[in-house]
Design an enzyme around this catalytic site. Sequence first.
Site, PDB file in Angstrom:
ATOM      1  N   GLU A 163      53.187 -40.881 -31.455  1.00 17.11           N
ATOM      2  CA  GLU A 163      54.491 -40.521 -32.003  1.00 17.11           C
ATOM      3  C   GLU A 163      55.139 -39.386 -31.206  1.00 17.11           C
ATOM      4  OE1 GLU A 163      51.733 -41.180 -35.659  1.00 17.11           O
ATOM      5  OE2 GLU A 163      51.537 -40.586 -33.570  1.00 17.11           O
ATOM      6  N   CYS A 176      52.737 -34.850 -36.455  1.00 10.59           N
ATOM      7  CA  CYS A 176      53.718 -35.873 -36.097  1.00 10.59           C
ATOM      8  C   CYS A 176      54.811 -35.990 -37.154  1.00 10.59           C
ATOM      9  CB  CYS A 176      53.021 -37.207 -35.888  1.00 10.59           C
ATOM     10  SG  CYS A 176      51.901 -37.190 -34.466  1.00 10.59           S
ATOM     11  N   HIS A 197      49.709 -37.440 -29.302  1.00 12.51           N
ATOM     12  CA  HIS A 197      49.689 -38.581 -30.211  1.00 12.51           C
ATOM     13  C   HIS A 197      50.821 -39.524 -29.815  1.00 12.51           C
ATOM     14  CE1 HIS A 197      47.452 -36.438 -33.733  1.00 12.51           C
ATOM     15  NE2 HIS A 197      46.882 -36.211 -32.562  1.00 12.51           N
ATOM     16  N   CYS A 255      50.165 -38.096 -38.804  1.00  8.97           N
ATOM     17  CA  CYS A 255      49.506 -36.882 -39.291  1.00  8.97           C
ATOM     18  C   CYS A 255      50.568 -35.816 -39.579  1.00  8.97           C
ATOM     19  CB  CYS A 255      48.515 -36.380 -38.242  1.00  8.97           C
ATOM     20  SG  CYS A 255      49.316 -35.734 -36.743  1.00  8.97           S
TER      21      CYS A 255
END
Length: 164
Positions: free
Chosen positions: A56, A87, A54, A84
């Site tokens: 992040e 993260c 992801h 999410c």
Amino acid sequence: MALHEKNMRVALEMAGKACKLGEVPVGAALFSARGKLLARECNRPIGLCDPTAHAEILALRKAASMTGNYRLTGCMLYVTIEPCAMCAGALVHARVARLVIGAMDPKSGACGSLFNIVSDERLNHRVEVISGVLEAECQGLIREFFKKKRQPAINQCGEVPKRS
């Protein structure tokens, strides 16, 4: 232009890059306590064949590597869509000071929508959250992406292929 909008534009640029790569358009930009850009990344789980890739997580990894420290104390992360649970947990472990979110994610957000991991008092660190920065642009990018994903594919003759 205010600082948050300026920094969110970096994250939006990365979200656009993700979109061009066929990834869910989420972008992240991590800045030091002094305002220096440490890392900017976009979602790449498909391209990297990595469910943890992801935006992040990739930004945290890059900044930790660059600074030589997995603790990113005082840093600010700008992200186009609410992180999410994975993260959000990484932000807590990295000791990020502030999270600036473009648009909230009521389906899987873990920073105030579905869960609130970054502000959970049971954990040893909490992340300050600011949301709604360039919200319409951040929402629009992801809405348009999924709208196009839901449209049926059109073949070279301009027809929608029949499904068997």
